[in-house]
Enzyme design. Structure first.
Site, PDB file in Angstrom:
ATOM      1  N   LYS A 125      -6.937 108.016 -24.696  1.00  0.00           N
ATOM      2  CA  LYS A 125      -7.110 108.179 -23.252  1.00  0.00           C
ATOM      3  C   LYS A 125      -7.440 109.633 -22.948  1.00  0.00           C
ATOM      4  O   LYS A 125      -6.646 110.530 -23.242  1.00  0.00           O
ATOM      5  CB  LYS A 125      -5.858 107.750 -22.484  1.00  0.00           C
ATOM      6  CG  LYS A 125      -6.005 107.941 -20.963  1.00  0.00           C
ATOM      7  CD  LYS A 125      -4.816 107.390 -20.198  1.00  0.00           C
ATOM      8  CE  LYS A 125      -4.911 107.711 -18.711  1.00  0.00           C
ATOM      9  NZ  LYS A 125      -3.789 107.154 -17.921  1.00  0.00           N
ATOM     10  N   LYS A 158      -3.034 110.283 -25.463  1.00  0.00           N
ATOM     11  CA  LYS A 158      -3.643 110.777 -24.225  1.00  0.00           C
ATOM     12  C   LYS A 158      -3.750 112.292 -24.299  1.00  0.00           C
ATOM     13  O   LYS A 158      -2.803 112.968 -24.700  1.00  0.00           O
ATOM     14  CB  LYS A 158      -2.797 110.336 -23.027  1.00  0.00           C
ATOM     15  CG  LYS A 158      -3.312 110.824 -21.675  1.00  0.00           C
ATOM     16  CD  LYS A 158      -2.452 110.280 -20.539  1.00  0.00           C
ATOM     17  CE  LYS A 158      -2.814 110.896 -19.201  1.00  0.00           C
ATOM     18  NZ  LYS A 158      -1.995 110.375 -18.085  1.00  0.00           N
ATOM     19  N   ASP A 211       2.720 106.255 -19.459  1.00  0.00           N
ATOM     20  CA  ASP A 211       2.137 107.486 -19.994  1.00  0.00           C
ATOM     21  C   ASP A 211       3.270 108.497 -20.142  1.00  0.00           C
ATOM     22  O   ASP A 211       3.779 109.023 -19.147  1.00  0.00           O
ATOM     23  CB  ASP A 211       1.054 108.025 -19.060  1.00  0.00           C
ATOM     24  CG  ASP A 211      -0.230 107.202 -19.102  1.00  0.00           C
ATOM     25  OD1 ASP A 211      -0.201 106.088 -19.665  1.00  0.00           O
ATOM     26  OD2 ASP A 211      -1.259 107.671 -18.579  1.00  0.00           O
TER      27      ASP A 211
END
EC number: 4.1.2.4
Length: 217
Positions: free
Chosen positions: A184, A156, A95
């Site tokens: 996400k 994300k 991430d």
């Protein structure tokens, strides 16, 4: 029981432990819970990747870590080194916080190189953290376009340090990305109801430290 109660959230969840005060015992607990509930992944700080991999290597639970976290303002070479070290330690998902300052000043090429090098050099699943709460609509569009070109697997919403995921932002990212990547949602997801709303809006993964609360029906 209703359809709401029966829906299995576990495959959507990145069970998250990013507290800088976390100890090995906290990581062991996080990984044990992820194995028990069959969550998609655990997300831990880079220092704990090897430990998580050792604890989960006989399970299907993936090990994710964060890169350039939480600001995104690390040098590109530092981010790449951090990413490569994480992959060498066994992480299969990263991430990565994009460089928000470069994005806001319109330096698209620098933002692209920063994230594209990690996608190209590591070959693992990369989720670009956009920090949607601090971006304008135009900046969100630009960030999505850059990240798609760079080859990310997921967009994300948030680090959780500057606010969290909203249904509106998940819908927007889904629309802007034209379903080319996963979405996400992360930050502030504390209830099952929230989780289901975000999934209905288009989230394909949920990052939360409150995973066990989400599993209560």
């Amino acid at each position: 029981m209703t359809e709401h109660d029966l829906f299995d959230l576990a495959p959507y969840i990145d069970h998250t432990q990013l507290d800088p005060l976390a100890t090995r015992a906290d990581i062991e607990r996080c990984c044990g819970e992820a194995e028990q509930w069959k969550f998609a992944a655990v997300c831990v700080m880079p220092v704990w990747v090897k430990t998580a991999v050792q604890l989960l290597h006989r399970t299907p639970v993936k090990v994710c870590t964060v890169i350039g976290f939480p600001s995104g303002a690390h040098t590109s070479s530092t981010k790449l080194y951090e990413a490569q070290e994480a992959v060498d330690s066994g992480a299969t998902e990263l991430d990565v916080v994009i460089n928000l300052g470069w994005l806001k000043e319109g330096n698209s090429e620098a933002v692209y190189r920063d994230i594209a090098q990690i996608c190209a050099e590591t070959g693992v699943t990369v989720k670009a953290i956009l920090e949607t709460t601090v971006l304008t609509e135009e900046e969100k569009q630009l960030a999505v376009d850059i990240c798609l070109d760079a080859g990310v697997a997921f967009l994300k919403t948030s680090t959780g340090w500057r606010g969290g995921a909203t249904v509106a932002d998940v819908r927007l990212l889904k629309r802007l990305s034209r379903d080319r990547v996963g979405i996400k949602a992360s930050g502030g997801i504390r209830t099952r109801e929230q989780a289901l709303e975000l999934i209905n809006a288009g989230a394909t993964r949920l990052g939360t430290s409150r995973s066990l609360d989400l599993m209560q029906v």
